[in-house]
Design an enzyme around this catalytic site. Structure first.
Site, PDB file in Angstrom:
ATOM      1  CG  ASP A  23      22.538  17.077  33.196  1.00 29.50           C
ATOM      2  OD1 ASP A  23      21.702  18.001  33.265  1.00 29.50           O
ATOM      3  OD2 ASP A  23      22.511  16.214  32.294  1.00 29.50           O
ATOM      4  CD  GLU A  59      15.643  16.352  31.307  1.00 31.80           C
ATOM      5  OE1 GLU A  59      14.922  15.683  30.540  1.00 31.80           O
ATOM      6  OE2 GLU A  59      15.795  17.589  31.208  1.00 31.80           O
TER       7      GLU A  59
END
Length: 202
Positions: free
Chosen positions: A7, A9
């Site tokens: 991922d 963020e």
């Protein structure tokens, strides 16, 4: 061959909407899917706020550029890419992520797109597909890759569950408690150890 799916963020970069909201002083823009689980409703609210305040894509990009990756993220990612195939899976938008991607030496990123007009106003958004993180991990597995997924919150859990091994990076306590099957890393050094140990078992 191992593909590490990460991922963006919260793992490699700050939460962009939250940081942008803080930078310009509009608290409503800091709302996330934790506050409004209906993503379409959340995005439409964000777009209305941007329009109301006269904010355009270049304004957001300037703030994101100033944020940069999280401390140590660039070095961690470079070391990881030297040993594994690495793909970043994110629910952000290419137009937001571009400044961060440049600072991370242009890793592969799968995410979504924004629609803008000639003046740079954000007029809409296009999701590449629903639950695209999980679907990407499933596709890599279907291609006979071993998969390790790294995320930081609830919206990453479907890809963590789909992968051969899933890892949380600095998740909220309630999320870690709800999914105790996933090890938790609190630093990039810890994360690298967990990834290497998982890869050895795949």
């Amino acid at each position: 061959m191992i593909v590490v799916c990460i991922d963006l963020e919260g793992v490699l970069a700050p939460e962009m909407w939250v940081e942008f909201a803080s930078h310009i002083g509009i608290d409503e823009l800091a709302l996330t899917t934790r506050d409004e689980p209906d993503y379409d409703k959340l995005m439409r609210r964000r777009l209305l706020l941007l329009e109301h305040h006269g904010l355009r894509l270049p304004d957001i990009q300037r703030v994101i550029e100033s944020l940069g990756p999280l401390p140590g993220a660039r070095e961690f990612l470079g070391e990881l890419r030297a040993r594994y195939q690495v793909v970043i899976l994110s629910d952000t938008y290419y137009e937001f992520a571009r400044p961060i991607m440049r600072q991370l030496d242009w890793p592969t990123l799968f995410c979504h797109r924004l629609d803008t007009d000639a003046a740079g106003r954000i007029v809409g958004y296009r999701l590449r597909m629903n639950d695209q993180k999980r679907a990407a991990v499933a596709a890599f597995r279907g291609l006979n890759f071993g998969t390790i997924a790294v995320g930081d919150s609830y919206n990453d859990t479907s890809m963590l569950q789909e992968a051969d091994a899933g890892v949380f990076f600095r998740p909220p306590a309630n999320v870690a408690e709800q999914f105790p099957q996933f090890p938790v890393a609190s630093s990039y050094a810890d994360l690298r150890v967990i990834i290497d140990e998982a890869a050895a078992l795949i």
